[in-house]
Design a protein around this motif. Sequence first.
Motif, PDB file in Angstrom:
ATOM      1  N   ALA A 118      37.277  24.380  -6.951  1.00  0.00           N
ATOM      2  CA  ALA A 118      36.779  24.454  -8.302  1.00  0.00           C
ATOM      3  C   ALA A 118      37.603  24.083  -9.429  1.00  0.00           C
ATOM      4  N   PRO A 119      37.216  23.112 -10.064  1.00  0.00           N
ATOM      5  CA  PRO A 119      38.079  22.715 -11.344  1.00  0.00           C
ATOM      6  C   PRO A 119      37.605  23.162 -12.639  1.00  0.00           C
ATOM      7  N   LEU A 120      38.624  23.850 -13.016  1.00  0.00           N
ATOM      8  CA  LEU A 120      38.172  24.785 -14.150  1.00  0.00           C
ATOM      9  C   LEU A 120      39.233  24.547 -15.538  1.00  0.00           C
ATOM     10  N   VAL A 121      38.732  24.524 -16.819  1.00  0.00           N
ATOM     11  CA  VAL A 121      39.578  24.382 -17.865  1.00  0.00           C
ATOM     12  C   VAL A 121      39.422  25.799 -18.688  1.00  0.00           C
ATOM     13  N   SER A 122      40.529  26.116 -19.042  1.00  0.00           N
ATOM     14  CA  SER A 122      40.433  27.393 -19.724  1.00  0.00           C
ATOM     15  C   SER A 122      40.090  27.118 -21.192  1.00  0.00           C
ATOM     16  N   ALA A 180      31.194  29.673  -5.549  1.00  0.00           N
ATOM     17  CA  ALA A 180      30.623  29.423  -6.526  1.00  0.00           C
ATOM     18  C   ALA A 180      30.236  28.034  -6.992  1.00  0.00           C
ATOM     19  N   PHE A 181      30.815  27.241  -6.645  1.00  0.00           N
ATOM     20  CA  PHE A 181      30.766  25.511  -6.889  1.00  0.00           C
ATOM     21  C   PHE A 181      30.347  24.980  -5.788  1.00  0.00           C
ATOM     22  N   GLY A 182      29.947  25.429  -4.681  1.00  0.00           N
ATOM     23  CA  GLY A 182      29.612  24.859  -3.285  1.00  0.00           C
ATOM     24  C   GLY A 182      30.554  23.768  -3.184  1.00  0.00           C
ATOM     25  N   ASP A 242      18.039  26.631 -15.224  1.00  0.00           N
ATOM     26  CA  ASP A 242      17.295  25.489 -15.042  1.00  0.00           C
ATOM     27  C   ASP A 242      17.778  24.590 -13.552  1.00  0.00           C
ATOM     28  N   CYS A 243      18.860  24.169 -13.771  1.00  0.00           N
ATOM     29  CA  CYS A 243      19.228  23.318 -12.804  1.00  0.00           C
ATOM     30  C   CYS A 243      20.289  23.651 -11.801  1.00  0.00           C
ATOM     31  N   GLY A 244      20.998  24.961 -12.108  1.00  0.00           N
ATOM     32  CA  GLY A 244      22.107  25.547 -11.416  1.00  0.00           C
ATOM     33  C   GLY A 244      23.419  25.057 -11.569  1.00  0.00           C
ATOM     34  N   THR A 245      23.471  24.138 -12.594  1.00  0.00           N
ATOM     35  CA  THR A 245      25.060  23.564 -12.723  1.00  0.00           C
ATOM     36  C   THR A 245      25.710  24.806 -12.849  1.00  0.00           C
ATOM     37  N   PRO A 246      27.023  24.870 -12.038  1.00  0.00           N
ATOM     38  CA  PRO A 246      27.972  26.019 -12.393  1.00  0.00           C
ATOM     39  C   PRO A 246      28.702  25.479 -13.725  1.00  0.00           C
ATOM     40  N   LEU A 247      28.910  26.684 -14.639  1.00  0.00           N
ATOM     41  CA  LEU A 247      29.445  26.265 -15.952  1.00  0.00           C
ATOM     42  C   LEU A 247      30.677  26.965 -16.379  1.00  0.00           C
ATOM     43  N   THR A 248      30.613  28.376 -15.882  1.00  0.00           N
ATOM     44  CA  THR A 248      31.927  29.098 -16.451  1.00  0.00           C
ATOM     45  C   THR A 248      32.566  29.864 -15.360  1.00  0.00           C
ATOM     46  N   TYR A 249      33.671  30.430 -15.673  1.00  0.00           N
ATOM     47  CA  TYR A 249      34.202  31.390 -14.944  1.00  0.00           C
ATOM     48  C   TYR A 249      34.780  32.408 -15.889  1.00  0.00           C
ATOM     49  N   GLU A 250      34.322  33.672 -16.194  1.00  0.00           N
ATOM     50  CA  GLU A 250      34.686  34.588 -17.249  1.00  0.00           C
ATOM     51  C   GLU A 250      35.400  35.690 -16.799  1.00  0.00           C
ATOM     52  N   ALA A 251      36.665  35.929 -17.171  1.00  0.00           N
ATOM     53  CA  ALA A 251      37.192  37.085 -16.700  1.00  0.00           C
ATOM     54  C   ALA A 251      37.997  37.844 -17.991  1.00  0.00           C
ATOM     55  N   PRO A 252      38.837  38.751 -17.861  1.00  0.00           N
ATOM     56  CA  PRO A 252      39.439  39.271 -19.095  1.00  0.00           C
ATOM     57  C   PRO A 252      40.404  38.684 -19.740  1.00  0.00           C
ATOM     58  N   ASP A 253      41.030  37.641 -19.051  1.00  0.00           N
ATOM     59  CA  ASP A 253      41.550  36.804 -20.007  1.00  0.00           C
ATOM     60  C   ASP A 253      41.253  35.343 -20.383  1.00  0.00           C
ATOM     61  N   GLY A 254      39.815  35.652 -20.409  1.00  0.00           N
ATOM     62  CA  GLY A 254      39.024  34.522 -21.075  1.00  0.00           C
ATOM     63  C   GLY A 254      37.851  33.915 -20.456  1.00  0.00           C
ATOM     64  N   VAL A 255      37.605  32.630 -20.967  1.00  0.00           N
ATOM     65  CA  VAL A 255      36.376  32.020 -20.370  1.00  0.00           C
ATOM     66  C   VAL A 255      37.023  30.570 -19.956  1.00  0.00           C
ATOM     67  N   ALA A 256      36.773  30.024 -18.895  1.00  0.00           N
ATOM     68  CA  ALA A 256      36.981  28.679 -18.273  1.00  0.00           C
ATOM     69  C   ALA A 256      35.758  27.962 -18.060  1.00  0.00           C
ATOM     70  N   ILE A 257      35.481  26.597 -18.387  1.00  0.00           N
ATOM     71  CA  ILE A 257      34.524  25.870 -18.175  1.00  0.00           C
ATOM     72  C   ILE A 257      34.645  25.003 -17.022  1.00  0.00           C
ATOM     73  N   HIS A 263      41.474  27.119  -5.458  1.00  0.00           N
ATOM     74  CA  HIS A 263      40.947  27.207  -3.901  1.00  0.00           C
ATOM     75  C   HIS A 263      40.593  28.424  -3.446  1.00  0.00           C
ATOM     76  N   CYS A 264      40.499  29.443  -4.248  1.00  0.00           N
ATOM     77  CA  CYS A 264      39.872  30.806  -3.641  1.00  0.00           C
ATOM     78  C   CYS A 264      38.817  30.444  -2.908  1.00  0.00           C
ATOM     79  N   ARG A 265      38.331  31.542  -2.067  1.00  0.00           N
ATOM     80  CA  ARG A 265      36.981  31.340  -1.556  1.00  0.00           C
ATOM     81  C   ARG A 265      35.754  31.723  -2.483  1.00  0.00           C
ATOM     82  N   MET A 266      36.199  32.561  -3.520  1.00  0.00           N
ATOM     83  CA  MET A 266      35.054  32.829  -4.552  1.00  0.00           C
ATOM     84  C   MET A 266      34.729  31.628  -5.357  1.00  0.00           C
TER      85      MET A 266
END
Length: 158
Positions: A41-45, A35-37, A74-89, A28-31
């Motif tokens: 943001a629902p994310l899966v690590s 990012a998801f508009g 191309d279409c702008g779909t949000p796909l990842t959040y990448e941080a030092p602890d890994g990638v979330a889709i 729920h963070c503002r960032m």
Amino acid sequence: MTIYTGGCQCGAIRFRVEGELRDSSICHCRMCQKAFGAYYAPLVSTRGADLSWTRGTVKKFQSSNFGHRGFCGDCGTPLTYEAPDGVAIAAGAFDDPAALPPTVQFGVEGKIGFVDHLHELPERLTEEDVEEAPFILDIVSYQHPDHDTTTWPAEKRP
């Protein structure tokens, strides 16, 4: 071994994850909201699993000193959040998002109050809007199907 696939709305980007995915969340963070508009943001690590990009290249935006946000150029779909602890889709980018229900909420200090009451809103099927929006009967989706394809797009679009 469990295999998950997914991609962006237009099909230019596709991915495959091999292994168990245990950490599905909502942030729920503002960032994440920006990012998801969206309200969250629902994310899966993908930590502990093998993520591979099977079509296209993810474009990235550095959203903080630690994080990058991946999206389809191309279409702008949000796909990842990448941080030092890994990638979330992004959960909605998976071909079967219902297989990955969230188990925790993060960034609740940014949660918008009405989010907890969304389930109380009246529900309507798409077809129920046909009187006010008759074009919905003629919609032809150009969205990539929820499965891998050899090529995409399948045909030229107008």
